[in-house]
Design a protein around this motif. Sequence first.
Motif, PDB file in Angstrom:
ATOM      1  N   PRO A  75       0.802  -1.228   0.000  1.00  0.00           N
ATOM      2  CA  PRO A  75       0.000   0.000   0.000  1.00  0.00           C
ATOM      3  C   PRO A  75       0.835   1.279   0.000  1.00  0.00           C
ATOM      4  N   GLY A  76       2.061   1.222   0.484  1.00  0.00           N
ATOM      5  CA  GLY A  76       2.879   2.424   0.551  1.00  0.00           C
ATOM      6  C   GLY A  76       2.351   3.410   1.584  1.00  0.00           C
ATOM      7  N   VAL A  77       2.963   4.592   1.640  1.00  0.00           N
ATOM      8  CA  VAL A  77       2.575   5.585   2.652  1.00  0.00           C
ATOM      9  C   VAL A  77       1.250   6.265   2.319  1.00  0.00           C
ATOM     10  N   GLU A  78       0.902   6.291   1.035  1.00  0.00           N
ATOM     11  CA  GLU A  78      -0.382   6.879   0.637  1.00  0.00           C
ATOM     12  C   GLU A  78      -1.363   5.749   0.325  1.00  0.00           C
ATOM     13  N   ARG A  79      -1.551   4.897   1.328  1.00  0.00           N
ATOM     14  CA  ARG A  79      -2.338   3.668   1.172  1.00  0.00           C
ATOM     15  C   ARG A  79      -3.748   3.929   0.689  1.00  0.00           C
ATOM     16  N   PRO A  80      -4.245   3.048  -0.187  1.00  0.00           N
ATOM     17  CA  PRO A  80      -5.630   3.171  -0.647  1.00  0.00           C
ATOM     18  C   PRO A  80      -6.609   2.901   0.489  1.00  0.00           C
ATOM     19  N   LEU A  81      -7.715   3.615   0.467  1.00  0.00           N
ATOM     20  CA  LEU A  81      -8.773   3.464   1.468  1.00  0.00           C
ATOM     21  C   LEU A  81     -10.089   3.286   0.720  1.00  0.00           C
ATOM     22  N   ARG A  82     -10.828   2.227   1.026  1.00  0.00           N
ATOM     23  CA  ARG A  82     -12.099   2.006   0.345  1.00  0.00           C
ATOM     24  C   ARG A  82     -13.220   1.616   1.313  1.00  0.00           C
ATOM     25  N   LYS A  83     -12.877   0.846   2.341  1.00  0.00           N
ATOM     26  CA  LYS A  83     -13.882   0.266   3.234  1.00  0.00           C
ATOM     27  C   LYS A  83     -13.961   1.050   4.547  1.00  0.00           C
ATOM     28  N   PRO A  84     -15.087   0.909   5.264  1.00  0.00           N
ATOM     29  CA  PRO A  84     -15.210   1.602   6.554  1.00  0.00           C
ATOM     30  C   PRO A  84     -14.036   1.323   7.494  1.00  0.00           C
ATOM     31  N   GLU A  85     -13.587   0.068   7.539  1.00  0.00           N
ATOM     32  CA  GLU A  85     -12.478  -0.260   8.456  1.00  0.00           C
ATOM     33  C   GLU A  85     -11.178   0.414   8.037  1.00  0.00           C
ATOM     34  N   HIS A  86     -10.984   0.661   6.740  1.00  0.00           N
ATOM     35  CA  HIS A  86      -9.796   1.385   6.288  1.00  0.00           C
ATOM     36  C   HIS A  86      -9.820   2.813   6.832  1.00  0.00           C
ATOM     37  N   VAL A  95      -6.966  12.733   4.049  1.00  0.00           N
ATOM     38  CA  VAL A  95      -7.134  11.852   2.901  1.00  0.00           C
ATOM     39  C   VAL A  95      -7.514  12.676   1.667  1.00  0.00           C
ATOM     40  N   ALA A  96      -7.208  12.114   0.503  1.00  0.00           N
ATOM     41  CA  ALA A  96      -7.687  12.650  -0.773  1.00  0.00           C
ATOM     42  C   ALA A  96      -8.691  11.641  -1.294  1.00  0.00           C
ATOM     43  N   LEU A  97      -9.818  12.133  -1.781  1.00  0.00           N
ATOM     44  CA  LEU A  97     -10.927  11.242  -2.124  1.00  0.00           C
ATOM     45  C   LEU A  97     -11.623  11.746  -3.384  1.00  0.00           C
ATOM     46  N   ARG A  98     -12.052  10.802  -4.235  1.00  0.00           N
ATOM     47  CA  ARG A  98     -12.814  11.132  -5.445  1.00  0.00           C
ATOM     48  C   ARG A  98     -14.092  10.311  -5.450  1.00  0.00           C
ATOM     49  N   THR A  99     -15.190  10.948  -5.854  1.00  0.00           N
ATOM     50  CA  THR A  99     -16.479  10.256  -5.906  1.00  0.00           C
ATOM     51  C   THR A  99     -16.920  10.058  -7.356  1.00  0.00           C
ATOM     52  N   SER A 100     -17.811   9.096  -7.561  1.00  0.00           N
ATOM     53  CA  SER A 100     -18.320   8.798  -8.904  1.00  0.00           C
ATOM     54  C   SER A 100     -19.337   9.832  -9.374  1.00  0.00           C
ATOM     55  N   ALA A 101     -19.926  10.550  -8.443  1.00  0.00           N
ATOM     56  CA  ALA A 101     -20.910  11.594  -8.764  1.00  0.00           C
ATOM     57  C   ALA A 101     -20.656  12.780  -7.844  1.00  0.00           C
ATOM     58  N   PRO A 102     -20.950  13.981  -8.306  1.00  0.00           N
ATOM     59  CA  PRO A 102     -20.723  15.157  -7.463  1.00  0.00           C
ATOM     60  C   PRO A 102     -21.559  15.140  -6.178  1.00  0.00           C
ATOM     61  N   LEU A 103     -20.944  15.629  -5.128  1.00  0.00           N
ATOM     62  CA  LEU A 103     -21.610  15.859  -3.833  1.00  0.00           C
ATOM     63  C   LEU A 103     -21.411  17.339  -3.525  1.00  0.00           C
ATOM     64  N   ASP A 104     -22.471  18.044  -3.304  1.00  0.00           N
ATOM     65  CA  ASP A 104     -22.375  19.493  -3.061  1.00  0.00           C
ATOM     66  C   ASP A 104     -21.565  20.181  -4.157  1.00  0.00           C
ATOM     67  N   LEU A 142      -4.684   7.864   1.661  1.00  0.00           N
ATOM     68  CA  LEU A 142      -4.111   8.608   2.769  1.00  0.00           C
ATOM     69  C   LEU A 142      -3.138   9.627   2.188  1.00  0.00           C
ATOM     70  N   ILE A 143      -3.094  10.824   2.736  1.00  0.00           N
ATOM     71  CA  ILE A 143      -2.133  11.853   2.298  1.00  0.00           C
ATOM     72  C   ILE A 143      -0.897  11.731   3.163  1.00  0.00           C
ATOM     73  N   ASP A 144       0.258  11.585   2.529  1.00  0.00           N
ATOM     74  CA  ASP A 144       1.529  11.495   3.242  1.00  0.00           C
ATOM     75  C   ASP A 144       1.911  12.907   3.712  1.00  0.00           C
ATOM     76  N   GLU A 145       1.949  13.093   5.035  1.00  0.00           N
ATOM     77  CA  GLU A 145       2.250  14.414   5.580  1.00  0.00           C
ATOM     78  C   GLU A 145       3.583  14.445   6.325  1.00  0.00           C
ATOM     79  N   ARG A 146       4.495  13.618   5.869  1.00  0.00           N
ATOM     80  CA  ARG A 146       5.823  13.610   6.499  1.00  0.00           C
ATOM     81  C   ARG A 146       6.616  14.831   6.173  1.00  0.00           C
TER      82      ARG A 146
END
Length: 146
Positions: A75-86, A95-104, A142-146
């Motif tokens: 996964p590296g330092v900018e690990r993918p996140l998809r599930k609630p437990e992630h 985190v940086a996140l993209r959606t399939s449809a616009p929100l607001d 996840l955004i790497d903030e080191r």
Amino acid sequence: MATTYEKERTLQGQIAPRIEQDIPGVEVLAVELASPDRFVVYVDHPEGVDHALCVRVTDSLRDYLREYTIDVSSPGVERPLRKPEHFARVGGRRVALRTSAPLDGRSKFKGEVQEAGPDAVTLSVDGTTVDIPYELIVRSNLIDER
């Protein structure tokens, strides 16, 4: 014609159960199409991800090699996140996140994880709280903030 994200969800649904059953302890974090004929499988394991594990994952997916080139990655330092437990594991982090449809009116978000509920993740984005349903998330890291 299926979108890239629909293809990724289909591949994820096929690949994750197979790998997680074939190789004990492995979690498939995400499957992402790098091109129409190449995908990347992001895996994690409690003892880490090494070359031998990547080879085992690739071997388990041998039948996909007729249609795709397969890359297997940690996964590296900018690990993918998809599930609630992630998202629950990274509460308080950005985190940086993209959606399939616009929100607001937008489909790209950068913010701090406030809560990982059963149906949506809550982010603090530019001083505003935004609830984003997991079903709309097509990419999140996840955004790497080191």
